[in-house]
Design an enzyme around this catalytic site. Sequence first.
Site, PDB file in Angstrom:
ATOM      1  N   SER A  36      12.130  33.842  21.437  1.00 41.19           N
ATOM      2  CA  SER A  36      12.138  35.048  22.244  1.00 41.19           C
ATOM      3  C   SER A  36      13.376  36.442  21.736  1.00 41.19           C
ATOM      4  O   SER A  36      13.679  35.841  20.269  1.00 41.19           O
ATOM      5  CB  SER A  36      13.417  34.505  23.247  1.00 41.19           C
ATOM      6  OG  SER A  36      13.337  35.941  24.056  1.00 41.19           O
ATOM      7  N   SER A  38      11.095  36.679  19.445  1.00 42.43           N
ATOM      8  CA  SER A  38      10.946  36.963  17.570  1.00 42.43           C
ATOM      9  C   SER A  38       9.346  38.505  17.449  1.00 42.43           C
ATOM     10  O   SER A  38       9.137  38.845  16.656  1.00 42.43           O
ATOM     11  CB  SER A  38       9.581  35.751  17.631  1.00 42.43           C
ATOM     12  OG  SER A  38       8.675  34.805  18.086  1.00 42.43           O
ATOM     13  N   GLY A  39       8.766  38.645  17.956  1.00 42.30           N
ATOM     14  CA  GLY A  39       7.726  39.563  18.465  1.00 42.30           C
ATOM     15  C   GLY A  39       6.345  39.370  18.558  1.00 42.30           C
ATOM     16  O   GLY A  39       5.144  39.931  18.433  1.00 42.30           O
ATOM     17  N   SER A 125       6.494  28.632  24.164  1.00 39.87           N
ATOM     18  CA  SER A 125       6.062  27.627  23.818  1.00 39.87           C
ATOM     19  C   SER A 125       6.687  26.766  22.239  1.00 39.87           C
ATOM     20  O   SER A 125       6.255  26.304  21.191  1.00 39.87           O
ATOM     21  CB  SER A 125       4.166  27.754  22.703  1.00 39.87           C
ATOM     22  OG  SER A 125       4.158  28.768  22.432  1.00 39.87           O
TER      23      SER A 125
HETATM   24  N1  LIG Z   1      15.626  29.415  28.779  1.00 41.43           N
HETATM   25  C1  LIG Z   1      15.098  30.149  28.429  1.00 41.43           C
HETATM   26  N2  LIG Z   1      14.604  29.855  27.228  1.00 41.43           N
HETATM   27  C2  LIG Z   1      13.713  30.277  26.242  1.00 41.43           C
HETATM   28  N3  LIG Z   1      13.320  32.371  27.435  1.00 41.43           N
HETATM   29  C3  LIG Z   1      13.827  31.736  28.513  1.00 41.43           C
HETATM   30  C4  LIG Z   1      14.563  31.409  29.144  1.00 41.43           C
HETATM   31  N4  LIG Z   1      15.599  31.613  30.463  1.00 41.43           N
HETATM   32  C5  LIG Z   1      14.181  32.466  30.238  1.00 41.43           C
HETATM   33  N5  LIG Z   1      13.429  32.866  29.172  1.00 41.43           N
HETATM   34  C6  LIG Z   1      12.382  34.075  28.736  1.00 41.43           C
HETATM   35  O1  LIG Z   1      11.739  33.332  29.446  1.00 41.43           O
HETATM   36  C7  LIG Z   1      10.634  33.759  27.897  1.00 41.43           C
HETATM   37  C8  LIG Z   1      10.402  32.215  27.696  1.00 41.43           C
HETATM   38  O2  LIG Z   1       8.779  31.997  28.922  1.00 41.43           O
HETATM   39  P1  LIG Z   1       8.025  30.991  27.846  1.00 41.43           P
HETATM   40  O3  LIG Z   1       6.913  31.314  29.588  1.00 41.43           O
HETATM   41  O4  LIG Z   1       7.500  31.652  27.210  1.00 41.43           O
HETATM   42  O5  LIG Z   1       8.580  29.372  27.567  1.00 41.43           O
HETATM   43  S1  LIG Z   1       8.262  28.495  26.737  1.00 41.43           S
HETATM   44  O6  LIG Z   1       6.353  29.017  26.673  1.00 41.43           O
HETATM   45  O7  LIG Z   1       7.797  27.269  28.753  1.00 41.43           O
HETATM   46  O8  LIG Z   1       9.003  27.763  26.601  1.00 41.43           O
HETATM   47  C9  LIG Z   1      11.543  34.466  27.276  1.00 41.43           C
HETATM   48  O9  LIG Z   1      10.547  35.513  27.255  1.00 41.43           O
HETATM   49  P2  LIG Z   1      10.121  36.038  26.011  1.00 41.43           P
HETATM   50  O10 LIG Z   1      11.167  37.085  25.257  1.00 41.43           O
HETATM   51  O11 LIG Z   1       9.043  36.803  25.841  1.00 41.43           O
HETATM   52  O12 LIG Z   1       9.380  35.140  24.733  1.00 41.43           O
HETATM   53  C10 LIG Z   1      12.648  35.352  28.069  1.00 41.43           C
HETATM   54  O13 LIG Z   1      12.677  35.869  28.547  1.00 41.43           O
HETATM   55  N1  LIG Z   2       7.985  43.560  13.488  1.00 44.31           N
HETATM   56  C1  LIG Z   2       8.594  43.530  14.342  1.00 44.31           C
HETATM   57  N2  LIG Z   2      10.449  44.841  13.711  1.00 44.31           N
HETATM   58  C2  LIG Z   2      11.031  45.095  14.195  1.00 44.31           C
HETATM   59  N3  LIG Z   2      11.075  45.343  15.514  1.00 44.31           N
HETATM   60  C3  LIG Z   2       9.935  44.614  15.880  1.00 44.31           C
HETATM   61  C4  LIG Z   2       9.283  43.912  15.523  1.00 44.31           C
HETATM   62  N4  LIG Z   2       8.413  42.869  16.351  1.00 44.31           N
HETATM   63  C5  LIG Z   2       8.459  42.764  17.452  1.00 44.31           C
HETATM   64  N5  LIG Z   2      10.214  43.782  17.849  1.00 44.31           N
HETATM   65  C6  LIG Z   2      11.177  44.548  18.439  1.00 44.31           C
HETATM   66  O1  LIG Z   2      11.311  43.292  18.806  1.00 44.31           O
HETATM   67  C7  LIG Z   2      12.378  42.586  20.367  1.00 44.31           C
HETATM   68  C8  LIG Z   2      11.346  41.650  20.828  1.00 44.31           C
HETATM   69  O2  LIG Z   2      10.319  41.937  20.666  1.00 44.31           O
HETATM   70  P1  LIG Z   2       9.130  40.829  21.497  1.00 44.31           P
HETATM   71  O3  LIG Z   2       7.422  41.121  21.249  1.00 44.31           O
HETATM   72  O4  LIG Z   2       9.232  41.456  22.904  1.00 44.31           O
HETATM   73  O5  LIG Z   2       9.604  39.750  21.412  1.00 44.31           O
HETATM   74  P2  LIG Z   2       8.865  38.294  22.553  1.00 44.31           P
HETATM   75  O6  LIG Z   2       8.224  38.486  22.912  1.00 44.31           O
HETATM   76  O7  LIG Z   2       8.746  37.248  20.945  1.00 44.31           O
HETATM   77  O8  LIG Z   2      10.090  38.136  23.275  1.00 44.31           O
HETATM   78  C9  LIG Z   2      10.960  44.474  21.219  1.00 44.31           C
HETATM   79  O9  LIG Z   2      12.058  45.638  21.243  1.00 44.31           O
HETATM   80  C10 LIG Z   2      10.260  44.614  19.695  1.00 44.31           C
HETATM   81  O10 LIG Z   2      10.469  46.183  19.684  1.00 44.31           O
END
Ligand SMILES: Nc1ncnc2c1ncn2[C@@H]1O[C@H](COP(=O)(O)OS(=O)(=O)O)[C@@H](OP(=O)(O)O)[C@H]1O
Ligand SMILES: Nc1ncnc2c1ncn2[C@@H]1O[C@H](COP(=O)(O)OP(=O)(O)O)[C@@H](O)[C@H]1O
Length: 223
Positions: A36, A38-39, A125
């Site tokens: 989460s 990571s971008g 994932s």
């Molecule tokens: N326990 C826990 N672990 C990881 N992430 C969490 C959790 N609870 C809520 N979130 C939020 O849900 C987003 C991840 O959902 P995903 O459907 O991508 O997760 S997974 O692939 O089923 O593991 C993830 O969003 P991203 O930040 O966009 O990756 C989080 O915002």
């Molecule tokens: N390469 C990058 N360099 C700097 N900031 C980034 C980069 N990629 C994403 N961000 C910033 O990091 C945060 C998380 O990015 P996001 O795309 O929402 O991540 P994820 O989908 O993996 O949760 C956002 O605020 C986004 O603007």
Amino acid sequence: MSENVEITWHDHHVSRTDREKLNGHGGGVLWFTGLSGSGKSTVANAVDGKLHQMGIHTFLLDGDNVRHGLNASSKILEESYSPEYAQRFGLGFGAQDRAENIRRIGAVADLFCQAGVLVLTAFVSPYQSDRDAVRRIVESSGSAGDFIEVFVDTPLAVCEQRDPKGLYKKARAGEIKGFTGIDDPYEAPAKPEVHLAGGDYTPDQLADQVIAHLREQGKLPQV
Ligand SMILES: Nc1ncnc2c1ncn2[C@@H]1O[C@H](COP(=O)(O)OS(=O)(=O)O)[C@@H](OP(=O)(O)O)[C@H]1O
Ligand SMILES: Nc1ncnc2c1ncn2[C@@H]1O[C@H](COP(=O)(O)OP(=O)(O)O)[C@@H](O)[C@H]1O
């Protein structure tokens, strides 16, 4: 509940090849995985925008959005369904629920592929076996190379520093249990097709690295 169900596969009159010819490019799945923050979403959106500009038919499936609809949580389902229904079909973040989340996304991504679309997915994932299962589905209904695993490899410390939703802070405080990277595992891809150093480049640069890979693999029409 197990039932005796008989279902039969039907081939369509318009084939995937017909659709790809019409589109002028092949279908495929660009599977972004990473912690989460990571971008994944940012880079997938940037790639989506660049491909769209090139006239490629794309669609982006994004974790947070899909967990509001197809893979809604029990809390969301309870707004419209009975508590029993919501409990049975709602998805959370336990290993089994994550597996089902990814299985459903994989099936949807595969359908897009069969429509000749280049689909981008952005889900944590965290389990290799779940990602491998999607690869098998996509490659068995299409061909090897249709599934492209993109590892957005951003150090946990950087993700935690970004923390756009404040979730790492909550996880560290024990307010969220089972948060990936904190008290739940993330299995880094063993052999991703694309490995992005998510903490070292801008989203635009990272998107260009993905596009370069697609070009190398002959996935984009010649310009
Ligand atoms: N326990 C826990 N672990 C990881 N992430 C969490 C959790 N609870 C809520 N979130 C939020 O849900 C987003 C991840 O959902 P995903 O459907 O991508 O997760 S997974 O692939 O089923 O593991 C993830 O969003 P991203 O930040 O966009 O990756 C989080 O915002
Ligand atoms: N390469 C990058 N360099 C700097 N900031 C980034 C980069 N990629 C994403 N961000 C910033 O990091 C945060 C998380 O990015 P996001 O795309 O929402 O991540 P994820 O989908 O993996 O949760 C956002 O605020 C986004 O603007």
